[in-house]
Design an enzyme around this catalytic site. Sequence first.
Site, PDB file in Angstrom:
ATOM      1  N   GLY A   3     -40.134 -16.230 -61.245  1.00 41.78           N
ATOM      2  CA  GLY A   3     -40.536 -15.677 -62.749  1.00 41.78           C
ATOM      3  C   GLY A   3     -39.852 -14.116 -62.803  1.00 41.78           C
ATOM      4  O   GLY A   3     -39.554 -13.609 -61.652  1.00 41.78           O
TER       5      GLY A   3
ATOM      6  N   GLU B 112     -43.492 -14.594 -52.230  1.00 38.98           N
ATOM      7  CA  GLU B 112     -44.025 -13.747 -53.027  1.00 38.98           C
ATOM      8  C   GLU B 112     -44.974 -12.726 -52.001  1.00 38.98           C
ATOM      9  O   GLU B 112     -45.035 -11.615 -52.465  1.00 38.98           O
ATOM     10  CB  GLU B 112     -45.436 -14.504 -53.807  1.00 38.98           C
ATOM     11  CG  GLU B 112     -44.657 -15.328 -55.035  1.00 38.98           C
ATOM     12  CD  GLU B 112     -44.270 -16.621 -54.405  1.00 38.98           C
ATOM     13  OE1 GLU B 112     -44.172 -16.735 -53.302  1.00 38.98           O
ATOM     14  OE2 GLU B 112     -43.985 -17.285 -55.439  1.00 38.98           O
TER      15      GLU B 112
ATOM     16  N   ASP C  85     -47.985 -18.427 -55.885  1.00 39.85           N
ATOM     17  CA  ASP C  85     -48.604 -18.961 -57.003  1.00 39.85           C
ATOM     18  C   ASP C  85     -47.971 -20.334 -57.423  1.00 39.85           C
ATOM     19  O   ASP C  85     -47.547 -21.219 -56.810  1.00 39.85           O
ATOM     20  CB  ASP C  85     -48.754 -17.954 -58.046  1.00 39.85           C
ATOM     21  CG  ASP C  85     -47.405 -17.504 -58.598  1.00 39.85           C
ATOM     22  OD1 ASP C  85     -46.514 -17.909 -57.970  1.00 39.85           O
ATOM     23  OD2 ASP C  85     -47.425 -16.658 -59.527  1.00 39.85           O
TER      24      ASP C  85
END
Lengths: 678, 374
Positions: free
Chosen positions: B89, B160, B168
């Site tokens: 992301g 992450e 996630d």
Amino acid sequence: MSQLLQNFAQGPLDYYRKQASFDWKKMKVFIDTQEGVKFQNNLYEKLQIHPEFQKNPPLETLNEKRSTATRQALAYANIVKSLTTSEITTTKKEDIILRTILQLSPSAAFKYPGTKRLFTSALQSQGTNRHHKFLQEAESGKIYGCFCMTEIGHGSDTKNLRTTATYDKDKDEFVVNTPDFQAAKCWAAGLAELATHAIVYAQLYINGDHWGLHGFVVPIRNPGTLLPYEGVILGDMGEKVGVNGADNGFLIFDKYRFPRENLLNRFADVTPKGNYVTSAADQKDVRGAILGALSIARVTVTGKSEFYGTKALTIAVRYVAVRRQFGPKNQEVSILEYQSMQYRLLPYLAAAYVVRFFSTYLDEVTQEFVKDSKKQNDPSLARRGMEIHVISAGAKPVSGWTFRDAIQECREACGGHGYLKASGIGDIRNDQDSVNTYEGENHVLIQQVSNWLLKIQNGDKVSTYLKSTDFISNASKILKTKFNASSLDEVCKVENIIDTYQWLVCYLLRETKQKFDVLKQREGSFWAKSNTQIFYCKNLSIAFVQHLFLQRMLTVIDTAPDVNIRNVLLKLFSLYGLYNIEKFLPSLFGGGYVQNYKATNLVHEAVLKLCKDLKNDAVALVDAIAPPDFVLDSILGESDGQVYQRLQTALVRSSYEENGLKCSGEAVSNIIDPRNKL
Amino acid sequence: MLVRKLFLTSNLRQFVAPILARKMSTSTDDVIFQDVGDKGVITLNRPKALNALNLSMVNKLHSKLTEWECEKSLVIIKGAGGKAFCAGGDVKSVALAGMKGEKLGHSFFKQEYKTDGLIGTYKVPYVALIDGIVMGGGVGLSVHGPYRVATERSVFAMPETQIGLFPDVGGSYFLPRLRGKLGLFLALTGYRLKGADIYKAGIATHYVDSKDLEALECDLLKCQNVNGIDTTLKRYSVKDTGEFCLEPMMKDINQWFSGGSVEDIVTNLKKNGCTFAQEIVHLLGKMSPTSMKVTMKQLECGSKMTLEECLQMEYRIAVNCLANKDFYEGVRALLIDKDQKPKWNPATLPEVSSDLVESHFAKLPEDQELRHKL
């Protein structure tokens, strides 16, 4: 057993845990059974991680509370379905399922389809084969039922309910109508949001003839869209004192039509041509049969108050064990050491055990009864059903009042911190409160007990299925006995307590009957009944119920797994008995059972001694019945006893979250004119 | 280096005006949707950003996938540029917006997770060609589907915890379902798997040669049914008989990562003292202590939850991360200032209280939750 149950985290509660005279794990397994504990563990594990059961942010609006409760109820139903339950008994399983959801989220408990017993039991007990499809659909979740008896203008007085159902022969339909707002059905949980079908009680009219109160299953909402049908006006009861996630509503019919077959026709039927058919002798019997059939659903309510009470007691006992205040020589002591604290909490802790054992028993005999009624048509079944009905009508109020008082005492025992929302006790109090009114207002309901007992004639040989009244056969002999305990040990003895209760019931029964007969001559039976309630009927019923509770406790004590558990249960038995006997001292004096103040002193001393004996066991007694921390959800009651740490987190977080910068005075300065002084 | 890349300025227009963007020629679209008869091909098209996902892309993906679920018999997803399927992301934009008090992260994560959930329950076959880098959000777009095709150029990671976030995009669902404690190991360390190892770990379902990808896609588009898809993929699959790279250490990993807490895991590793264990300790030392503890709990819970429940939980954690400092500090240190020296707060594992961890899992206000209909 050690694998089944984990030790609690070490902390400030260790002191009392080490003092305990028995093994709390053994006690817990004794109460819940090994299979029950396994089932609980599986259930807790799933709940603890489920997104819907994580800590809620403060829920502000009714809408938020409603939707949270709905989601939790549906999620709970899925979780329960997913659990494998091979060896556990149905009663135990039901107890755990209801107890857990009620302690975790009372509002969700109202919405959880598994608790919709009033709807299904009305169908089962008053309907016939033609209503079977509704039962099936309710069980599969296709439809959602609610139960509409009470109206705005009439509640307990069911005879005068005013909703009408008129048979229309031409269309083979009933037309149900609400003549005015006082006749609107109200309070039914599920009515405001969810229910697709309602059991509706209405006065039956055929060709202008009035046939009295009958039950109908009425479709009220489209199951697909959940929109009400035309002619059905639904509303919300609005904000309540507690359980605000439950969607209690009101219902008005505007000449609404439904098929004739929806009449619950077990006791009376209407033929297509409009003939009224019944096997009952008169209208009163039809209504009696209908209401009697309903009492089965009430059985679980006895337990509900205890579920709430146990939660509050867990919080308070752990808190007062940790809290230290005052002490001799500047040595602060735990406030559980104080006599007044022991007296305020421990008799209620005893009640939690006594009532818990009793409601389990009541559930068992009821399920047995329901099972037997399905397979045989024994005339003695009606008498058996009546006894269960009466006992549940007495046990519900006695349990409700006991834990209402217990919860308030718990709140006060926790002092100011107990008044914090985060203590959890305030919500428990408000949620339990409803139990005292729903499914039969307590004071109206408990009259069933005295009414039943008053039917016993002097010298009758009484023998019932559950043997609840058998001892009354010996009333004349019992009434000649006297209180003869002369030492603390003797006062606490099982025999002394049981004897005292049996004397009390016989005495109050005799006195009530005499009073009633006198008043009946003077003012007629209606007012005579009303005017014998206080000091007579109510006391009689309470003493009768408490005696039953104690008898059950004795049966349970006989099966105790070891001597330590047996001893502590006996102490709880004696404490519950003597604490309540103390309140009956005026009657015991009045009837000459006790004759001098020595007895009073002995009872007082025995209660205080039992409290003192039990204080070191209090934490362990709570541990054995406590819900897990995530269900308890209280900053004061967690099992590790870290009260102050949790208080700090909660207070710091709340001023941060709720007020943000407002503590700086910014908020106030916007209100107060700087020219004025504060 | 962390591969969650960020390209704020060049794509700013797409945040503010996705409608405008759609009018532009397809070659500049960040996602390209091709209709090939009753089949659909999705190309993530931000090659310079290693196809990192932004709000515009996940919005388009979600709406198109929803539409295609009723229309198509097969959906293929791949990345443009040959270097990456999708590197994750666009967290830098998210962090920069968050620093300004904007709620880009909330919208982005919610839509991203919803898309991952949609893929997990997708009713038509969904094939992800995970050639090149596949990390974080890229994993979310592939691992929940039934077909994940890796190549010798594939590089997988869930990195992450390095930026104060947590694994996630459904990590709580798929990671604990990998063998032994592999998932927890990958989640805490951000350890990279390459090529055939991604297949051997069970993250990819097929392993093919990257030069065959074009032909494979062509043949897939000719398939009549699921059997056809299965046989086609089988035909292109390359055998790699070598051992899974972590196989020799798996027994140790399982033992070390069976500790009851992150502290226990670190103690286990330190006690062992072998080079590999030391390397892991070193790696873990760089991660956000809060992230690691949250990750551990998240995987524990996730192992017993459905994908949809996991995503609901993850969105709660994400919103809490957006409100805490570690995420911004992580992005600053690794992606903005690039000093590689994040100052985590709390700085050490023991300082991360269980209350702090728990608070990440608390419910959100009713109107903010990520919801699936019951």
